[in-house]
Motif scaffolding. Structure first.
Motif, PDB file in Angstrom:
ATOM      1  N   ASP A 119       5.042  -1.589   0.362  1.00 28.28           N
ATOM      2  CA  ASP A 119       5.077  -0.149  -0.440  1.00 28.28           C
ATOM      3  C   ASP A 119       6.052   0.696  -0.376  1.00 28.28           C
ATOM      4  O   ASP A 119       6.071   1.191   0.999  1.00 28.28           O
ATOM      5  N   ASN A 129       6.795   3.796  -1.065  1.00 26.88           N
ATOM      6  CA  ASN A 129       6.772   5.092  -0.905  1.00 26.88           C
ATOM      7  C   ASN A 129       6.317   5.149   0.431  1.00 26.88           C
ATOM      8  O   ASN A 129       6.655   6.427   1.264  1.00 26.88           O
ATOM      9  N   ARG A 130       5.221   4.441   1.132  1.00 25.70           N
ATOM     10  CA  ARG A 130       4.672   4.849   2.509  1.00 25.70           C
ATOM     11  C   ARG A 130       5.650   3.911   3.386  1.00 25.70           C
ATOM     12  O   ARG A 130       5.425   4.114   4.597  1.00 25.70           O
ATOM     13  N   ARG A 139       1.970  -4.269   2.938  1.00 20.82           N
ATOM     14  CA  ARG A 139       0.368  -4.845   2.438  1.00 20.82           C
ATOM     15  C   ARG A 139       0.311  -6.158   2.921  1.00 20.82           C
ATOM     16  O   ARG A 139       0.948  -7.125   2.607  1.00 20.82           O
ATOM     17  N   VAL A 193      -1.399  -8.749  -1.653  1.00 21.16           N
ATOM     18  CA  VAL A 193      -1.038  -8.118  -2.696  1.00 21.16           C
ATOM     19  C   VAL A 193      -1.705  -9.149  -3.983  1.00 21.16           C
ATOM     20  O   VAL A 193      -1.486 -10.164  -3.735  1.00 21.16           O
ATOM     21  N   ASP A 247      -6.679   0.009  -5.909  1.00 20.14           N
ATOM     22  CA  ASP A 247      -6.643   0.867  -4.951  1.00 20.14           C
ATOM     23  C   ASP A 247      -7.920   1.333  -4.295  1.00 20.14           C
ATOM     24  O   ASP A 247      -7.968   1.674  -3.105  1.00 20.14           O
ATOM     25  N   ILE A 273      -4.342   2.064   4.544  1.00 21.05           N
ATOM     26  CA  ILE A 273      -2.989   2.426   4.082  1.00 21.05           C
ATOM     27  C   ILE A 273      -2.963   3.779   4.247  1.00 21.05           C
ATOM     28  O   ILE A 273      -1.739   4.263   4.223  1.00 21.05           O
TER      29      ILE A 273
END
Length: 409
Positions: free
Chosen positions: A221, A223-224, A228, A231, A237, A299
């Motif tokens: 991921d 952005n974070r 994961r 997937v 989500d 997450i």
């Protein structure tokens, strides 16, 4: 030798090797490790190929580091390693080089709960890892040839999508981080074995880099900066399976990636990303209330949440998310120390001290040399099966031995 190195040498010499030598199967080879979590009682003589391959790998590392240890009886180690390799090459695979999941003490194959003999590609991987390392240390090309055939069989089955992953099947429609992760490590060990024999490892090294690139492109991921564990092609989500993170797996995989990048001469391009992922998952997974690394987290942090479709793996997530397992804590020790040596970033030194203090105040048994493998969130022992009904002679010694090698460079 450094004080840190001496500490881990004493752990291996005084605690772990004496403990495990008690469980060697001197008659048939291998290790008897269906042992209660507290390490006190053998409950079965059955043998999981997964653990036998791991045991051979540890014995091989001990043989490779023979000059480091002064009080280990190496005649016992050498005999145990050869008899374990002989057991595996005699009983653990079929004519297609598919590794059986489980056997009795003498090597007769046993079906798993679903009636299968060849029920986990992870068993294949660990047998290939053990035989590869042992063949390298002993210069035994017969074992290396078998290890390579098992490795090629693994790669073909994964490419074809024809493999099992017991004890936790991959849900339909999902890609598993664990598959690419174990291949990264397998291909590191088999490639190093080929290189030790001056054989071509280019195709395996290329495949190894592909595995890491797949994790970073498919499972990360961005952005974070979290990996994961599963997937799907249609990410949702709202689903527990799509939202959960396995911090221990991520941390272990970070040093798998480091070794891959080092040996493919691209670490300088990737190290900052490894550091960022490590910091992100540490912040997410560390239990700020009781200390230690949580087994699974959402997450966004805390208890995993989302729609639960009640698969075996989702039940595992929901019922064990806040447990503290032995293996991620030993992996943390090595990773944090490795990253501090590479970067001199004080965050990693602080992480190492944090992991050290928690691990050595929580896991070591007061009755024997091993660690109590499973604890609840507050650190109390739990009598529960995790993955296989075994006490595994692998993660702790592997990481301690790697720290010793790191400190002696």
């Amino acid at each position: 030798m450094s004080n840190l190195s001496n500490f881990y040498i004493s752990q291996i010499e005084d605690r772990f090797v004496p403990y495990w030598l008690k469980f060697i199967d001197k008659e048939y080879g291998g290790i008897l490790n269906c042992i209660t979590n507290d390490g006190e009682r053998l409950i079965s003589n059955d043998k999981f190929s997964w653990s036998q391959g791991r045991w051979l790998y540890i014995l091989s590392l001990l043989l490779e580091m023979k000059d480091v240890f002064s009080s280990i009886n190496y005649s016992q180690i050498e005999e145990a390693a050869e008899k374990t390799a002989s057991f595996l090459t005699t009983y653990s695979y079929n004519e297609a080089y598919h590794v059986t999941f489980k056997s009795n003490q003498k090597g007769m194959w046993l079906k798993d709960e679903r009636g299968e003999y060849f029920s986990s590609i992870y068993a294949d991987c660990f047998v290939a890892i053990g035989l590869s390392e042992y063949s390298k240390v002993t210069n035994n090309k017969a074992y290396s040839a078998i290890a390579l055939k098992i490795t090629n069989s693994i790669l073909k089955r994964i490419d074809d999508g024809k493999y099992n992953t017991e004890p936790y099947p991959i849900p339909d429609g999902y890609s598993s981080h664990g598959i690419y992760m174990i291949l990264t490590n397998l291909l590191e060990v088999t490639s190093s074995m080929l290189e030790a024999f001056n054989l071509d490892s280019a195709s395996l090294r290329e495949k190894q880099v592909w595995c890491v690139d797949t994790i970073l492109s498919k499972h990360l991921d961005n952005n974070r900066l979290l990996i994961r564990e599963y997937v799907s092609s249609t990410f949702n989500d709202n689903l527990l399976l799509d939202r959960h993170i396995n911090p221990g797996h991520t941390l272990e995989d970070m040093w798998f990636m480091i070794e891959c990048f080092e040996h493919n001469c691209i670490l300088n391009q990737k190290l900052s990303l490894i550091c960022e992922i490590t910091k992100a998952v540490t912040a997410l997974g560390w239990d700020k209330e009781y200390g230690g690394l949580l087994r699974f987290v959402d997450i966004d942090g805390g208890r995993p949440k989302g729609i639960d479709n009640k698969s075996d793996y989702e039940n595992l997530i929901s019922s064990t998310w806040d447990m503290k397992l032995w293996w991620p804590h030993s992996e943390m020790l090595y990773l944090y120390r490795k990253l501090y040596v590479l970067t001199k970033d004080k965050d990693f030194d602080n992480y190492y001290k944090m992991a050290f203090d928690y691990s050595f105040s929580t896991f070591p048994s007061t009755n024997n040399g091993e660690w109590v493998q499973i604890r609840d969130r507050r650190g109390k022992p739990v009598d529960k099966v995790v993955a296989l009904p075994v006490k595994d002679p692998f993660h702790i010694m592997r990481d301690f031995l790697k720290i010793i090698k790191l400190e002696e460079k």
